[in-house]
Design a protein around this motif. Structure first.
Motif, PDB file in Angstrom:
ATOM      1  N   LYS A 244      27.770  40.438  63.256  1.00  0.00           N
ATOM      2  CA  LYS A 244      29.109  40.561  62.679  1.00  0.00           C
ATOM      3  C   LYS A 244      29.070  40.548  61.147  1.00  0.00           C
ATOM      4  CE  LYS A 244      33.495  38.152  63.159  1.00  0.00           C
ATOM      5  NZ  LYS A 244      34.269  37.196  63.563  1.00  0.00           N
TER       6      LYS A 244
ATOM      7  N   LYS B 243      28.291  44.005  59.823  1.00  0.00           N
ATOM      8  CA  LYS B 243      29.327  45.019  60.349  1.00  0.00           C
ATOM      9  C   LYS B 243      29.657  46.249  59.253  1.00  0.00           C
ATOM     10  CE  LYS B 243      33.826  46.084  62.165  1.00  0.00           C
ATOM     11  NZ  LYS B 243      35.253  45.486  62.678  1.00  0.00           N
ATOM     12  N   GLN B 244      29.943  45.567  58.057  1.00  0.00           N
ATOM     13  CA  GLN B 244      30.541  46.638  56.889  1.00  0.00           C
ATOM     14  C   GLN B 244      29.298  47.492  56.549  1.00  0.00           C
ATOM     15  OE1 GLN B 244      32.492  44.803  53.671  1.00  0.00           O
ATOM     16  NE2 GLN B 244      32.751  46.868  52.683  1.00  0.00           N
TER      17      GLN B 244
ATOM     18  N   GLN C 255      28.127  50.007  59.170  1.00  0.00           N
ATOM     19  CA  GLN C 255      28.924  51.244  59.068  1.00  0.00           C
ATOM     20  C   GLN C 255      28.426  51.991  58.080  1.00  0.00           C
ATOM     21  OE1 GLN C 255      32.943  49.374  59.792  1.00  0.00           O
ATOM     22  NE2 GLN C 255      32.607  49.586  61.920  1.00  0.00           N
TER      23      GLN C 255
ATOM     24  N   ASP D 249      32.248  52.123  66.675  1.00  0.00           N
ATOM     25  CA  ASP D 249      33.255  51.944  67.808  1.00  0.00           C
ATOM     26  C   ASP D 249      33.666  50.550  67.577  1.00  0.00           C
ATOM     27  OD1 ASP D 249      34.815  51.500  70.321  1.00  0.00           O
ATOM     28  OD2 ASP D 249      32.598  51.822  71.318  1.00  0.00           O
ATOM     29  N   ASP D 250      35.277  50.713  67.456  1.00  0.00           N
ATOM     30  CA  ASP D 250      36.070  49.414  67.045  1.00  0.00           C
ATOM     31  C   ASP D 250      36.018  48.550  68.469  1.00  0.00           C
ATOM     32  OD1 ASP D 250      36.202  49.995  64.587  1.00  0.00           O
ATOM     33  OD2 ASP D 250      38.224  51.087  64.712  1.00  0.00           O
TER      34      ASP D 250
ATOM     35  N   TRP E 144      33.107  46.477  68.711  1.00  0.00           N
ATOM     36  CA  TRP E 144      33.087  45.289  67.940  1.00  0.00           C
ATOM     37  C   TRP E 144      33.967  44.238  68.282  1.00  0.00           C
ATOM     38  CZ3 TRP E 144      29.417  44.284  64.391  1.00  0.00           C
ATOM     39  CH2 TRP E 144      28.726  45.377  63.941  1.00  0.00           C
ATOM     40  N   ASP E 145      35.072  44.629  68.929  1.00  0.00           N
ATOM     41  CA  ASP E 145      36.088  43.687  69.249  1.00  0.00           C
ATOM     42  C   ASP E 145      35.480  43.027  70.469  1.00  0.00           C
ATOM     43  OD1 ASP E 145      38.159  44.562  67.563  1.00  0.00           O
ATOM     44  OD2 ASP E 145      39.034  45.830  69.019  1.00  0.00           O
TER      45      ASP E 145
ATOM     46  N   ASP F 172      33.504  40.255  68.875  1.00  0.00           N
ATOM     47  CA  ASP F 172      34.317  39.158  68.372  1.00  0.00           C
ATOM     48  C   ASP F 172      34.896  38.232  69.571  1.00  0.00           C
ATOM     49  OD1 ASP F 172      34.189  40.198  65.762  1.00  0.00           O
ATOM     50  OD2 ASP F 172      35.773  41.411  65.851  1.00  0.00           O
TER      51      ASP F 172
END
Length: 617
Positions: free
Chosen positions: A377, A380-381, A384, A412-413, A416-417, A420
């Protein structure tokens, strides 16, 4: 098998390059196959005499061939008396060879074989005769004044350390090397640990035990004493060739308890393995005032494993159906991590876009899946940015399919959701694990921690599923059942008694913070377990009645507990401080019960990477 055959086999073992041929010589009389799929140190094998197949460690191979009873395996009926004698001789010869090959101490005599220490140097061989300078007496005045004998022996000790350890001589030039000897010489350190031991009778002590393997893969069981957050290493036992069943572990615990003093020990803490639990029950039977407590941190870790790595077996289909998606997400994360780390070029590109590093979390580390997801997490940035960069697109890799998969997942959002979501409902479990995995005493907090943690897990799941509290959630029901099952297996009477003796749980501030909170003396489960504890601490009925009356005054805030400061301090003071200030001479302030307030519910897996004690049965 003849005696000459055993002798020739011993010579073969002598020339072998592996220690196992000598330490476990009877393997040659069985046919070894692959390791047992159930795990542990067991191996599947077949006896060359009776042709029967088994799965065990070498201990039972030896017991089977040498007809040793009480080892959990039957004797071989095909082994004749001559075979038995030959194998015993074979074992003795191998032991003798190992003894001859063992490292020997090299005589390293100082300039004088005896001196003011009044003993012969440990480095002088028995037949080594040192020449002494002629003096008017046994020791010259100069040697006596400068304590030359002690200096020579110290030099010999230090020299042997360098020689035997293969240490570079320039280490002696290190300023910290010299300062360590200076500090030891100028400070009396002989009684360094005694002040800690002196507090055990009043504060109580927990005996913590766990198994691990050293760099040579030897199975060790270590023992530590913990009181008020201060841990003291007691000893480590090499269990090579031993069957770590309940009796073996219980006997080791008894030895440590007797060394410390059974009247000082409040609890023994181990992991949740069946053999450890059975050993704990044997300890409780022999020492009624000592409780066996499974490690809370290990329990939480097992609960997280049940949720995040659900097994696809017949008896676990409901859990697997609800939780398998978590394993899929964790598998994707590991694939992405390995894809990047297993190639220097991909790793170099990753480092260009991330200041943090990818973690290689050991499987034995607590909450390893959660640790990895937390790190992803944070990355992440950077991940990507990496997969959409020109460097990533220009890099040609043999495995185009995996590269495409990694890029799709990282962008893929929904993926990542899911990460989370996993972190949100496991966060209360992970936070509790980290809070218990410290030096701070928490035995008196564990019961409430479990209740609060489960409620937070429910809140996170219901928020994600957009459900009201009165509605049902199949996923939460599975998670709740796992947590309840783990708590019921690890909850002990000592947890309930410690919860009952925590003054904070009787304060209006704590009770009003939750709609379903009740003071401990009105909780049915806590009441039943507290009664069990008091019966063990006070076997005399008159003493127990006195303690019950005092507990009634404490819980109802009456009698000596009716003081205004005593009532007001319940919400703000630490239990340790509250009992020290507001309790005089009471049965409830006996050392055994006072120790419950001060006792740590410690983590028995020191350093988070210890290996569980696994039974070979």
């Amino acid at each position: 098998m003849s005696s000459s055959g055993a002798s020739s086999a011993a010579q073969t073992a002598h020339t072998s390059s592996t220690d196992e041929d000598l330490s476990k010589p009877l393997w040659k009389h069985v046919s070894r196959f692959d390791k047992d799929p159930k795990g542990g140190g067991n191996v599947r094998w077949q006896c060359n005499f009776c042709s029967k197949s088994f799965s065990s460690s070498y201990t039972r191979v030896r017991a089977h061939l040498l007809k040793i009873a009480g080892q959990g395996i039957g004797p071989c009926s095909k082994v004749k008396a001559s075979d038995l004698l030959a194998m015993q001789r074979f074992e003795e010869e191998c032991k003798e060879i190992m003894k001859q090959n063992a490292p020997k101490k090299v005589p390293l005599p100082p300039s004088s074989s005896t001196g003011s220490l009044g003993c012969t140097s440990m480095f002088v061989a028995p037949s080594y005769d040192l020449k002494k300078r002629k003096t008017s007496g046994n020791v010259s005045a100069l040697e006596k004044a400068f304590n030359m004998a002690a200096r020579d022996q110290l030099h010999a000790e230090i020299a042997r350390m360098f020689y035997s350890g293969g240490l570079p001589f320039h280490l002696a030039r290190n300023p910290y090397y010299a300062s360590s000897y200076t500090f030891a010489a100028n400070n009396a350190l002989s009684g360094l640990l005694q002040p800690i031991r002196d507090t055990w009778r009043e504060k109580g002590v927990s005996i913590v035990s766990d198994g691990w393997s050293d760099s040579q893969r030897r199975p060790l069981i270590n023992f530590m004493a913990v009181s008020e957050g201060r841990a003291m290493f007691l000893k480590a036992i090499d269990c090579s060739g031993e069957t770590k069943d309940k009796h073996f572990i219980a006997n080791l615990l008894k030895e440590v308890i007797n060394e410390v003093g059974h009247d000082k020990v409040v609890q023994v803490v181990t992991d949740n393995a069946p053999n450890c639990k059975a050993a704990g029950q044997l300890i409780e039977a022999q020492f009624p005032s000592i409780f066996w407590t499974p490690c809370v941190v290990h329990t939480l870790n097992l609960a997280l494993k049940n949720i995040c790595a659900a097994k696809n077996v017949e008896v676990n289909q409901i859990v697997y159906g609800e939780c398998s998606w978590i394993s899929d997400i964790a598998g994707d994360v590991m694939l992405v991590k390995n894809f990047i780390m297993n190639h220097s070029m991909r790793l170099a590109i990753f480092n260009d876009f991330n200041s943090l590093k990818l973690l290689s979390v050991a499987e034995t580390r607590f909450a390893s899946v959660i640790v990895m997801l937390k790190r992803f997490k944070l990355l992440k940035q950077g991940l990507q940015s990496m997969v959409i960069s020109d460097k990533w697109n220009c890099y040609r890799d043999d495995d185009v399919g995996k590269a495409k998969f990694v890029k799709e997942k990282v962008l893929d959002d929904i993926w990542w959701d899911s990460i989370d979501y996993i972190l949100s409902f496991t966060s209360p479990m992970y936070d509790m694990l980290r809070e218990c995995d410290t030096d701070k005493p928490c035995l008196h907090l564990v019961y409430d921690m479990w209740d609060t943690m489960i409620e937070k897990v429910k809140t996170a799941i219901y928020r994600k599923e957009a459900k009201r509290k009165e509605e049902e959630s199949s996923f939460y029901e599975v998670v709740q059942e796992i947590l309840f099952d783990r708590w019921n297996k690890s909850n002990t009477s000592l947890h309930c008694l410690a919860h009952s003796l925590n003054p904070r749980y009787y304060s209006e501030e704590w009770l009003s913070a939750g709609s379903n909170r009740v003071p401990p003396h009105k909780d049915t489960e806590i009441y039943a377990e507290r009664v069990k504890c008091l019966k063990r601490y006070f076997p005399n009925s008159a003493d127990r009645t006195k303690a019950n009356v005092e507990f009634a005054h404490f819980s109802m805030k009456s009698g000596l507990f009716n003081d205004v400061d005593s009532i007001n301090d319940r919400a703000t003071s630490e239990p340790h401080d509250w009992w020290a200030v507001h309790v005089a001479s009471l049965s409830l302030d006996e050392p055994d019960l006072e120790a419950v307030v001060f006792t740590d519910d410690v983590d028995d897996d020191i350093g988070d990477e210890a290996t569980d004690i696994v039974s070979n049965e």
